[in-house]
Scaffold this motif. Structure first.
Motif, PDB file in Angstrom:
ATOM      1  N   LEU A  24       0.825  -1.212   0.000  1.00  0.00           N
ATOM      2  CA  LEU A  24       0.000   0.000   0.000  1.00  0.00           C
ATOM      3  C   LEU A  24       0.859   1.262   0.000  1.00  0.00           C
ATOM      4  CD1 LEU A  24      -2.890  -1.040   2.426  1.00  0.00           C
ATOM      5  CD2 LEU A  24      -3.118  -0.391   0.020  1.00  0.00           C
ATOM      6  N   VAL A  25       1.976   1.207   0.731  1.00  0.00           N
ATOM      7  CA  VAL A  25       2.870   2.374   0.762  1.00  0.00           C
ATOM      8  C   VAL A  25       3.636   2.486  -0.561  1.00  0.00           C
ATOM      9  CG1 VAL A  25       4.831   3.446   1.940  1.00  0.00           C
ATOM     10  CG2 VAL A  25       3.122   2.212   3.269  1.00  0.00           C
ATOM     11  N   ALA A  26       4.112   1.330  -1.061  1.00  0.00           N
ATOM     12  CA  ALA A  26       4.983   1.350  -2.241  1.00  0.00           C
ATOM     13  C   ALA A  26       4.239   1.660  -3.535  1.00  0.00           C
ATOM     14  CB  ALA A  26       5.700   0.006  -2.359  1.00  0.00           C
ATOM     15  N   LEU A  27       2.942   1.357  -3.585  1.00  0.00           N
ATOM     16  CA  LEU A  27       2.176   1.576  -4.826  1.00  0.00           C
ATOM     17  C   LEU A  27       2.222   3.035  -5.278  1.00  0.00           C
ATOM     18  CD1 LEU A  27      -1.124  -0.535  -4.754  1.00  0.00           C
ATOM     19  CD2 LEU A  27       0.725  -0.611  -6.436  1.00  0.00           C
ATOM     20  N   GLY A  28       2.043   3.932  -4.329  1.00  0.00           N
ATOM     21  CA  GLY A  28       2.060   5.366  -4.653  1.00  0.00           C
ATOM     22  C   GLY A  28       3.413   5.790  -5.203  1.00  0.00           C
ATOM     23  N   LEU A  29       4.472   5.263  -4.583  1.00  0.00           N
ATOM     24  CA  LEU A  29       5.829   5.601  -5.032  1.00  0.00           C
ATOM     25  C   LEU A  29       6.051   5.153  -6.468  1.00  0.00           C
ATOM     26  CD1 LEU A  29       8.237   4.581  -2.101  1.00  0.00           C
ATOM     27  CD2 LEU A  29       7.992   6.843  -3.104  1.00  0.00           C
ATOM     28  N   THR A  30       5.640   3.922  -6.718  1.00  0.00           N
ATOM     29  CA  THR A  30       5.895   3.355  -8.050  1.00  0.00           C
ATOM     30  C   THR A  30       5.027   4.026  -9.112  1.00  0.00           C
ATOM     31  OG1 THR A  30       6.558   1.240  -8.974  1.00  0.00           O
ATOM     32  CG2 THR A  30       4.292   1.373  -8.249  1.00  0.00           C
ATOM     33  N   LEU A  31       3.827   4.428  -8.703  1.00  0.00           N
ATOM     34  CA  LEU A  31       2.928   5.112  -9.632  1.00  0.00           C
ATOM     35  C   LEU A  31       3.537   6.443 -10.085  1.00  0.00           C
ATOM     36  CD1 LEU A  31       0.083   4.897 -10.884  1.00  0.00           C
ATOM     37  CD2 LEU A  31      -0.794   6.134  -8.912  1.00  0.00           C
ATOM     38  N   ILE A  32       4.037   7.195  -9.114  1.00  0.00           N
ATOM     39  CA  ILE A  32       4.636   8.497  -9.436  1.00  0.00           C
ATOM     40  C   ILE A  32       5.870   8.309 -10.318  1.00  0.00           C
ATOM     41  CG2 ILE A  32       5.934  10.441  -8.430  1.00  0.00           C
ATOM     42  CD1 ILE A  32       3.874  10.582  -6.247  1.00  0.00           C
ATOM     43  N   TYR A  33       6.680   7.314  -9.962  1.00  0.00           N
ATOM     44  CA  TYR A  33       7.873   7.089 -10.772  1.00  0.00           C
ATOM     45  C   TYR A  33       7.494   6.647 -12.187  1.00  0.00           C
ATOM     46  CZ  TYR A  33      12.467   5.843 -12.341  1.00  0.00           C
ATOM     47  OH  TYR A  33      13.621   5.790 -13.067  1.00  0.00           O
ATOM     48  N   GLY A  34       6.498   5.765 -12.251  1.00  0.00           N
ATOM     49  CA  GLY A  34       6.094   5.235 -13.548  1.00  0.00           C
ATOM     50  C   GLY A  34       5.615   6.321 -14.499  1.00  0.00           C
ATOM     51  N   VAL A  35       4.868   7.276 -13.985  1.00  0.00           N
ATOM     52  CA  VAL A  35       4.300   8.321 -14.840  1.00  0.00           C
ATOM     53  C   VAL A  35       5.262   9.493 -15.008  1.00  0.00           C
ATOM     54  CG1 VAL A  35       2.420   9.992 -15.066  1.00  0.00           C
ATOM     55  CG2 VAL A  35       1.945   7.679 -14.260  1.00  0.00           C
ATOM     56  N   MET A  36       5.883   9.889 -13.907  1.00  0.00           N
ATOM     57  CA  MET A  36       6.674  11.126 -13.948  1.00  0.00           C
ATOM     58  C   MET A  36       8.176  10.894 -13.993  1.00  0.00           C
ATOM     59  SD  MET A  36       4.468  12.942 -10.979  1.00  0.00           S
ATOM     60  CE  MET A  36       5.586  14.301 -10.771  1.00  0.00           C
ATOM     61  N   ASN A  37       8.579   9.634 -13.800  1.00  0.00           N
ATOM     62  CA  ASN A  37      10.011   9.323 -13.750  1.00  0.00           C
ATOM     63  C   ASN A  37      10.690  10.118 -12.634  1.00  0.00           C
ATOM     64  OD1 ASN A  37      12.024   7.735 -14.686  1.00  0.00           O
ATOM     65  ND2 ASN A  37      12.653   9.100 -16.345  1.00  0.00           N
ATOM     66  N   GLN A  38       9.992  10.229 -11.510  1.00  0.00           N
ATOM     67  CA  GLN A  38      10.505  11.037 -10.405  1.00  0.00           C
ATOM     68  C   GLN A  38      10.285  10.308  -9.078  1.00  0.00           C
ATOM     69  OE1 GLN A  38       9.185  15.250 -10.161  1.00  0.00           O
ATOM     70  NE2 GLN A  38       8.962  14.862  -7.978  1.00  0.00           N
ATOM     71  N   ILE A  39      11.222  10.471  -8.171  1.00  0.00           N
ATOM     72  CA  ILE A  39      11.087   9.860  -6.847  1.00  0.00           C
ATOM     73  C   ILE A  39      10.490  10.895  -5.905  1.00  0.00           C
ATOM     74  CG2 ILE A  39      12.358   8.851  -4.905  1.00  0.00           C
ATOM     75  CD1 ILE A  39      14.485   8.005  -7.027  1.00  0.00           C
ATOM     76  N   ASN A  40       9.520  10.474  -5.122  1.00  0.00           N
ATOM     77  CA  ASN A  40       8.899  11.394  -4.180  1.00  0.00           C
ATOM     78  C   ASN A  40       9.394  11.098  -2.763  1.00  0.00           C
ATOM     79  OD1 ASN A  40       7.296  13.119  -2.755  1.00  0.00           O
ATOM     80  ND2 ASN A  40       5.393  11.945  -3.039  1.00  0.00           N
ATOM     81  N   PHE A  41      10.341  11.903  -2.289  1.00  0.00           N
ATOM     82  CA  PHE A  41      10.897  11.678  -0.951  1.00  0.00           C
ATOM     83  C   PHE A  41       9.930  12.091   0.164  1.00  0.00           C
ATOM     84  CE2 PHE A  41      14.906  11.831  -3.420  1.00  0.00           C
ATOM     85  CZ  PHE A  41      15.437  10.617  -2.997  1.00  0.00           C
TER      86      PHE A  41
END
Lengths: 305, 383
Positions: A24-41
Motif C-alpha cells: 500500500l505504501v509502495a504503490l504510490g511511489l511506483t505510480l509516481i515514478y512510472g508516470v513522472m520518472n521522479q522519486i517522491n521523498f
C-alpha cells in the motif's frame, strides 16, 4: 498439523499481512515514478498525514462527536485518510511540484520533495508534538483463531483493502480513458500531449492518486506503527527497496516484491532474528540490482504503470 | 522624549540601579542536550517540562546563594553525530558550566569524552548503558540506574520471587538495550536460570507479530524481559498477548521490564499489559512528600489531568541537584564536579542520590517492583 508446518503457515500469514502494508505504501511511489520518472521523498510524510487524519477521525470526530461505533468510526477514518492524502497531494502539486515542473528542470522537483518532507514533518511536530499517539484499531482487538493459527481482524482488513486498492487501480489503468491516458503519458509525454492529452492534469491526477493511496496506507499502518510525526519514515526505506526490487514504476512487480519482502521479513525474524531484517532486505536489493537490474518484472519501460 | 537634564539623570540612575545588579548577577549556565526532533523527541519535550518547573522554583527569589540557573536547550536528536556537533557548538558559544543530557545511551557515549576533555561536568538522567560510568570519566555523573543496576534485580527476582527458570530476552539493538539484557542474563543465569532465546530489534520495527510467533513456537517460557522504548513496547506486548504468550493474552509467560517505560504505558497497552512486572524509580503514586509536592506543582503548571512521568521527574531532579551543588558553594565547572562527587543521600523526586567514585548514583533505595493489575493500576510487590 506438525509444529514445523504450523510455524511455516503462521509466519507466511504474518508475512502476507506485513507485505500488504508495504504494498500500500509502495504503490504510490511506483505510480509516481512510472508516470513522472521522479522519486517522491515526501511520500513517507503523506503516509503520516493519513495516519494522523485517521487517528483524529476515528478517535474524536466519528466516535465522540458523531457517536458512531468504534468499528464504523475506524472504517470511516480509512476513507477520510484517503481523502486527506488526496487533498494534500492536490495542494502540494499545485503549490510546489507543478510550478517547478513547468520550469523544465527535473532536479528541482526532486529536491522540492525533500523540502516538502521536512516541512510536513516539522509542521506535524508543531501541531501534534512528539509524544507517541496511541492509535488502536477496534479490529486489532479481535483475534481470529483457526486451531493454533491466529491473526487479527485488522490483518484481514488490511489484506482486503490492499486487494481492493490494487484491483481498483488496475481496473482504472486498464479500462478507463483517464487510465489509458496516464499510461500514454508514462510512455511518451510529448506524443501524448500532441494527441490532445492534458499532460499537467494527468500528472496532477497521478500525484493525487498516489497521495490518496499513501493516506489510506497511513490509516491502516496507524494502529501498527508508533504514531509520531516521523512515523512514515519507519516504512519508507523498505517501500523504496520494494519498488526497486519490483522494477521501478512497475505495479505488478511492486505488488509481488511487497508480499515477498513481508514474507522474507517474517521468516528472517523466525530463523535469523529481527535485528538483521534490514540486512537481508538490502542484500536482496543488491542481488537484484546485480542479477536483474530491471526488477522482478522485466517489462519494457513503456509498459510499466 | 525627556526634555530636562534632571529627568534624564533620574532616568539614567534608575536604569543603572536596575542594570547593575542584573549584570553582576551570578549565573550557572546549563547546556541541556535532548532529543527535540525525531522519534525520541518525546524525551526532550517531557524533559523540558521538568526543567522549566524546577527553574521556576530554584530561580524564584533570586536563585541560590546569589546564583541564578540559566538554561540553553539544544536538539541532539538522540543521535551520536548530532549530539557531538551540538555539544561542540554549545561549549564554544554558550560556555556552559555543566551539561545535562543526553537521554539516549549512544548519544551520551558520544559526548562524554568531549565534555571530559573540556572539563565540564555531564549530569545524565536517562541513559542506561554501563559504559557511561565505566570508562574512567571524572566529569560524568548519572542519577539514572545503569543497565546493570536495572537488569540485575530483575534477573535475580525473576528466579527467586517468580520461580522462573527459563527466559527469552527481548531488547532493542542499542547499547542500552544490549547492556540491560546482559545484566538480566548475568543475574538470572548466576541464580540457576536458563536463557532460551535472545531476540533484538531495531527501532524501525513496527509489527511484532513475527517475533511473538517465534516465541510462541519455543514452547513454555517463564519470563520475557523486554527493553525498548515505550511505543515499541506497547506493540510488542499487544503482539505477545495476541499470540497467547503472556498473561495479558491468556498465556503463562510474565513480561518484565525496566525503568525505561514511562507512566501511561499500561493504559496504552490495555489488557496486554496485565501481569507485566517492572522496576520503577519514579512512582507518581508514591506518598513521599518530595513526590507529592512535585506532582502538585507539575499539575498546577501543566494541567490537573497530567501525571508526571519519570522523564519529567529525572529532568526536574537534574536542576535540583545543580541547585544543591550551588547551595554547597559550587560556582563553576570544577566546583560543581567537586560538590557532586561528595553528594550523599540527597533527596530528589526519583529517590536519593549518592554518587560513587565513578559518578554513578549508587543509592537504589526507592527502586521497587510493581505489577500491572487487571484494572491497569500498579500493585507494589514489596520485593
Amino acid at each position: 498439523m506438525t509444529d514445523l508446518l504450523l510455524l511455516f503457515t503462521q509466519q507466511t500469514i504474518n508475512g502476507i499481512y506485513l507485505g500488504c502494508l508495504y504494498v500500500l505504501v509502495a504503490l504510490g511511489l511506483t505510480l509516481i515514478y512510472g508516470v513522472m520518472n521522479q522519486i517522491n521523498f515526501a511520500h513517507a510524510d503523506f503516509v503520516t498525514v493519513g495516519a494522523f487524519a485517521a487517528f483524529f477521525v476515528a478517535t474524536r470526530w466519528a466516535t465522540k462527536w458523531l457517536g458512531l461505533p468504534d468499528t464504523t468510526g475506524y472504517l470511516l477514518s480509512i476513507v477520510a485518510a484517503l481523502g486527506a492524502g488526496a487533498l494534500l497531494g492536490l495542494v502540494v502539486n499545485a503549490a510546489v511540484f507543478a510550478p517547478l515542473r513547468n520550469r523544465g528542470d527535473e532536479l528541482r522537483p526532486l529536491i522540492a520533495t525533500i523540502g516538502v518532507s521536512v516541512l510536513l514533518e516539522n509542521g506535524q511536530l508543531a501541531l501534534f508534538g512528539p509524544i507517541p499517539f496511541q492509535f488502536d484499531s477496534p479490529f486489532a482487538q479481535h483475534t481470529i483463531r483457526l486451531g493454533r493459527i491466529f491473526f487479527s481482524q485488522q490483518s484481514v482488513l488490511v489484506v482486503i483493502v490492499a486487494a481492493l486498492a490494487i484491483g481498483g487501480l488496475y481496473a482504472f489503468m486498464k479500462f478507463t480513458f483517464l487510465g489509458k491516458a496516464l499510461r500514454a503519458v508514462s510512455q511518451d509525454r510529448e506524443t501524448a500531449g500532441l494527441m490532445g492529452i492534458n499532460e499537467n492534469f494527468l500528472i496532477a491526477l497521478t500525484i493525487v492518486i498516489a497521495s490518496a493511496l499513501a493516506g489510506m496506507a497511513g490509516a491502516l499502518l496507524g494502529p501498527v506503527i508508533v504514531l509520531t510525526p516521523f512515523a512514515g519514515a519507519s516504512v519508507i526505506v523498505k517501500a523504496f527497496a520494494i519498488v526497486i526490487i519490483g522494477g521501478f514504476g512497475n505495479m505488478e512487480g511492486t505488488i509481488i516484491a511487497g508480499i515477498l519482502v513481508g514474507i522474507i521479513e517474517a521468516f528472517t525474524v523466525q530463523y535469523l532474528g529481527s535485528g538483521v531484517i534490514d540486512l537481508v532486505v538490502f542484500v536482496l536489493l543488491l542481488v537484484m540490482l546485480v542479477v536483474r537490474p530491471t526488477g522482478l518484472i522485466a517489462e519494457r519501460r513503456e509498459e510499466n504503470v | 522624549m525627556l526634555r530636562f537634564p534632571a529627568l534624564k539623570l533620574a532616568a539614567l540612575a534608575v536604569t543603572l540601579a536596575t542594570a547593575v545588579p542584573a549584570a553582576a548577577q551570578n549565573v550557572i549556565r546549563v547546556g541541556v542536550l535532548m532529543p527535540i526532533s525525531g522519534p525520541a523527541s518525546y524525551f526532550g519535550v517531557q524533559g523540558k517540562e521538568g526543567i522549566e518547573l524546577a527553574l521556576e522554583q530554584v530561580n524564584r527569589g533570586g536563585g541560590v546563594n546569589g546564583f541564578r540557573i540559566q538554561v540553553q536547550y539544544e536538539d541532539s536528536a538522540c543521535s551520536p553525530l548530532q549530539a557531538t556537533n551540538t555539544v561542540k557548538r554549545v561549549l564554544e558559544q554558550f560556555k556552559p558550566h555543566i551539561v545535562v543530557g543526553e537521554e539516549c545511551s549512544d548519544a551520551s557515549l558520544a559526548i562524554a569524552p568531549i565534555l571530559e576533555q573540556a572539563k565540564v561536568p555531564m549530569l545524565n538522567a536517562g541513559s542506561a548503558t554501563n559504559q557511561l560510568t565505566e570508562s574512567g570519566y571524572k566529569y560524568v555523573f548519572r542519577i539514572f540506574p545503569n543497565a546493570q543496576q536495572q537488569g540485575e534485580p530483575l534477573g535475580r527476582n525473576a528466579f527467586t520471587k517468580l520461580g522462573a527458570r527459563t527466559a527469552v530476552l527481548l531488547h532493542e539493538k542499542t547499547n542500552a538495550g544490549v547492556d540491560n539484557a546482559d545484566g538480566f542474563a548475568k543475574a538470572f543465569e548466576a541464580a540457576g536460570g536458563k536463557i532460551v532465546g535472545r531476540i533484538d530489534f531495531g527501532r524501525d520495527v513496527n509489527d511484532f507479530t513475527p517475533i511473538a510467533t517465534r516465541i510462541a513456537a519455543m514452547g513454555k517460557v517463564d519470563v520475557l524481559p523486554t527493553f525498548g522504548l515505550e511505543g515499541q513496547q506497547v506493540r510488542l506486548s499487544q503482539a505477545l498477548a495476541q499470540a497467547k504468550v503472556v498473561k495479558g493474552g491468556g498465556g503463562s509467560a510474565i513480561q518484565m521490564g525496566s525503568i525505561w517505560l514511562p507512566w501511561g504505558y499500561d493504559a496504552k497497552a490495555g489488557q496486554a499489559a496485565v501481569g507485566y512486572i517492572r522496576i520503577v524509580q519514579f512512582d507518581p503514586t508514591e506518598k513521599r512528600k518530595m513526590v507529592t509536592d512535585f506532582n502538585a506543582a507539575f499539575r498546577a503548571k501543566y494541567g490537573a489531568d497530567k501525571t508526571p512521568t519519570h522523564i519529567n521527574a529525572h529532568a526536574y531532579d537534574t536542576i535540583l541537584l545543580i541547585a544543591e551543588a550551588v547551595r554547597r558553594g559550587a560556582k563553576d565547572s570544577e566546583s560543581l564536579r567537586d560538590r557532586f562527587s561528595k553528594m550523599r543521600e540527597v533527596e530528589v523526586t526519583t529517590g536519593k542520590i549518592t554518587f560513587d567514585a565513578k559518578g554513578q548514583n549508587s543509592d537504589l533505595s526507592v527502586i521497587h517492583f510493581v505489577e500491572t493489575q487487571p484494572d491497569l493500576s500498579w500493585k507494589s510487590l514489596n520485593w
